[in-house]
Scaffold this motif. Structure first.
Motif, short mmCIF file in Angstrom:
data_model
loop_
_atom_site.label_atom_id
_atom_site.label_comp_id
_atom_site.label_asym_id
_atom_site.label_seq_id
_atom_site.Cartn_x
_atom_site.Cartn_y
_atom_site.Cartn_z
N LYS A 229 -24.43 29.87 39.20
CA LYS A 229 -24.81 30.88 38.21
C LYS A 229 -26.27 31.26 38.42
O LYS A 229 -27.12 30.37 38.53
CB LYS A 229 -24.63 30.29 36.80
N GLU B 98 -28.67 32.27 36.48
CA GLU B 98 -29.68 31.75 35.56
C GLU B 98 -30.10 30.33 35.93
O GLU B 98 -31.27 29.99 36.00
CB GLU B 98 -29.16 31.70 34.11
N LYS B 99 -29.04 29.52 36.21
CA LYS B 99 -29.30 28.12 36.53
C LYS B 99 -30.09 28.01 37.83
O LYS B 99 -31.03 27.23 37.94
CB LYS B 99 -27.97 27.37 36.69
N TYR C 1 -32.05 30.17 39.06
CA TYR C 1 -33.41 30.63 38.81
C TYR C 1 -34.26 29.50 38.24
O TYR C 1 -35.37 29.22 38.71
CB TYR C 1 -33.36 31.81 37.85
N GLU C 2 -33.69 28.82 37.24
CA GLU C 2 -34.44 27.72 36.62
C GLU C 2 -34.73 26.61 37.64
O GLU C 2 -35.84 26.09 37.71
CB GLU C 2 -33.65 27.14 35.46
N GLU D 195 -31.18 41.07 40.35
CA GLU D 195 -30.37 41.05 39.13
C GLU D 195 -31.04 41.81 38.01
O GLU D 195 -30.72 41.57 36.83
CB GLU D 195 -30.15 39.60 38.70
N ARG E 168 -29.32 42.84 34.85
CA ARG E 168 -28.48 41.90 34.11
C ARG E 168 -29.12 41.50 32.79
O ARG E 168 -30.33 41.56 32.63
CB ARG E 168 -28.23 40.65 34.95
N TRP F 181 -29.43 38.50 31.35
CA TRP F 181 -30.29 37.30 31.26
C TRP F 181 -31.70 37.62 31.73
O TRP F 181 -32.67 37.08 31.22
CB TRP F 181 -29.68 36.13 32.01
N VAL F 182 -31.81 38.55 32.69
CA VAL F 182 -33.14 38.91 33.17
C VAL F 182 -33.87 39.68 32.08
O VAL F 182 -35.06 39.44 31.81
CB VAL F 182 -33.03 39.76 34.45
N LEU G 49 -35.00 37.35 29.55
CA LEU G 49 -36.08 36.52 30.07
C LEU G 49 -37.41 37.26 30.01
O LEU G 49 -38.44 36.70 29.65
CB LEU G 49 -35.75 36.16 31.52
#
Lengths: 243, 224
Positions: free
Chosen positions: A10, A12-13, A15-16, A232, A235, A237-238, A241
């Motif tokens: 995923k 997001e994960k 990225y973290e 992304e 998207r 989540w971006v 963020l």
């Protein structure tokens, strides 16, 4: 292991995770490089033949080793991206290419600075120098190919194909060039024998090699995170963020 | 259709299409000759020096002339939709591509290798040495056609691709160049040439085996 790896598909994960690589490894690698360079430049004994000018080894050797290593990891990432169609892998190939090109350029420049006092010339057509130069062209090829496409996704896949072909070719190029002409000194650490470099000189070198690896991982993490955000950018989540 | 029949059919079609546009094949040959002419003009007409340089000049001219020809390998069939139909036909992509590589080699590279006979009068190269050079050029041009097919397929849809072609092909070609030079050196000193020549052939066969797979992948990528 796959159960542990699975969530990182995923974005997001991933990225973290890559940012946390950056956060933890960057200070560590900088400390390592600082210690290694300080030790190597100030406290390691002077070479009886080459005098103080051998000390450039503490920059030259780590960057040369990892210039090859980065190409290998780039090729493997490209292979995974093509076989399992993992998009994040494509982004990681793009994240690694410029870093590898810089490492290669650094190895070439420090090498020629070292060659001037030792061999009396900036450049010789020696096997390792030549294969390093070709490696630089391979990196530039991956990068140029990516930029010659309008569609980012197609460009990234094309770059992956080229990285895999390059990975098959790197050993062939390396050995054929070696066969062609050799002047460079032989390997002093990687041979399967007692290293032919004295302990007090070796330790800072090993520290530097290891911390440059960490430095590469940290940089890749940072570039990966940035490229991921760019890819992304539409998207949710971006957007969350950035708010 | 059987695969072998299909393969033959593909080759036949390529030659038939080529027969309708003969003027296209002259251009790389003229370019090749121009490069040959540039060398004596730029380094001077001394026979001994030219004689020593002849094999290197032949190779450089071949590489440059092929870089001119390579971008055309797939572009036309990509633009008029023929490639897409072929890939939809259900035949393996690597079969389609290897037929194209072979016809390209026969149409573009073979004439260039024959043209390299001009090195004999222009550079006072011995016939015996030319014969060895022609063998290395035959292998080398096949290898370059394989590598070039991958690059050409990757860049088929890209408008800014022509400058990138050299960057993709030339670094990968260096092993072939090294072994070809070794062959020529051995031939010049009347030593047996089989060692480096066989390695060159092995590289060619390896490329001919692997390159069609990569090319088919690259074409599929561009066909979307």
């Amino acid at each position: 292991m796959f159960k542990w790896l699975h969530p990182y598909a995923k974005p997001e994960k991933a990225y973290e995770l890559s940012l946390s690589f950056y956060k933890w490894l960057m200070p560590l690698s900088l400390i390592g490089i600082f210690v290694g360079c300080l030790w190597g430049l100030m406290f390691a004994p002077t070479d009886y033949q080459q005098g103080d000018s051998f000390r450039i080894i503490y920059i030259h050797v780590p960057s040369a080793i990892w210039s090859m290593g980065i190409y290998m990891s780039m090729g493997i990432a490209g292979f995974c991206a093509l076989v399992w169609q993992i998009r994040l892998m494509e982004i990681s190939v793009l994240a690694m290419a410029p870093i590898g090109a810089i490492f290669t350029a650094l190895a070439l420049i420090t090498g020629s600075l070292w060659g001037k006092p030792m061999w009396g010339t900036w450049w010789v057509w020696d096997a390792r120098l030549t294969s390093e130069l070709i490696l630089l062209f391979l990196y530039l090829g991956v990068f140029a190919l990516f930029h010659s496409f309008d569609d980012q996704r197609t460009g990234a896949k094309a770059a992956c194909i080229l990285a895999v072909i390059g990975m098959i070719n790197v050993p062939i190029i390396h050995y054929s060039v070696e066969w062609w002409n050799t002047l460079h000194q032989g390997a002093s650490i990687t041979k399967f024998d007692k290293p032919s470099i004295a302990g007090p000189m070796l330790w800072p070198l090993l520290i530097n090699i290891f911390s440059v690896l960490l430095f590469f991982i940290a940089l890749t993490g940072y570039r990966f995170a940035t490229e991921l955000l760019r890819a992304e950018s539409h998207r949710k989540w971006v957007i969350n963020l950035i708010k | 259709m059987m695969y072998s029949q299909f393969f033959k059919h593909m080759l036949q079609r390529d030659f038939q299409v080529a027969a309708t546009q003969k003027h296209e094949f002259g251009l790389p040959i003229i370019f090749f000759i121009l490069v040959l002419v540039l060398f004596p003009l730029s380094i001077g007409p001394e026979p001994g020096l030219l004689n020593r340089l002849a094999p290197a000049v032949g190779w450089i001219a071949l590489i440059l002339a092929m870089l001119i020809a390579l971008p055309r390998m797939f572009v036309e069939d990509y633009e008029n939709g023929w490639l897409e139909q072929l890939f939809l036909s259900g035949y393996p992509g690597s079969l389609i591509v290897s037929a194209r590589i072979i016809s390209f080699w026969a149409l573009y590279c073979l004439p260039l290798v024959l043209t390299s006979f001009l090195l004999v009068p222009f550079f006072s190269l011995e016939i015996k040495l030319w014969w060895v050079l022609a063998q290395t050029l035959l292998c080398g041009s096949m290898l370059m056609a394989c590598l070039g097919s991958v690059a050409s397929a990757l860049l088929v849809a890209s408008r800014k691709g022509s400058g990138v072609m050299a960057l993709l092909v030339v670094p990968l070609l260096i092993p072939a160049l090294i072994f070809a030079t070794a062959t020529m050196d051995a031939a010049g000193q009347n030593l047996p040439i089989t060692g480096p020549m066989f390695i060159l052939m092995a590289l060619t066969i390896f490329a001919l085996t692997v390159a069609p797979i990569a090319t088919a992948q690259a074409l599929k990528l561009n066909l979307g």
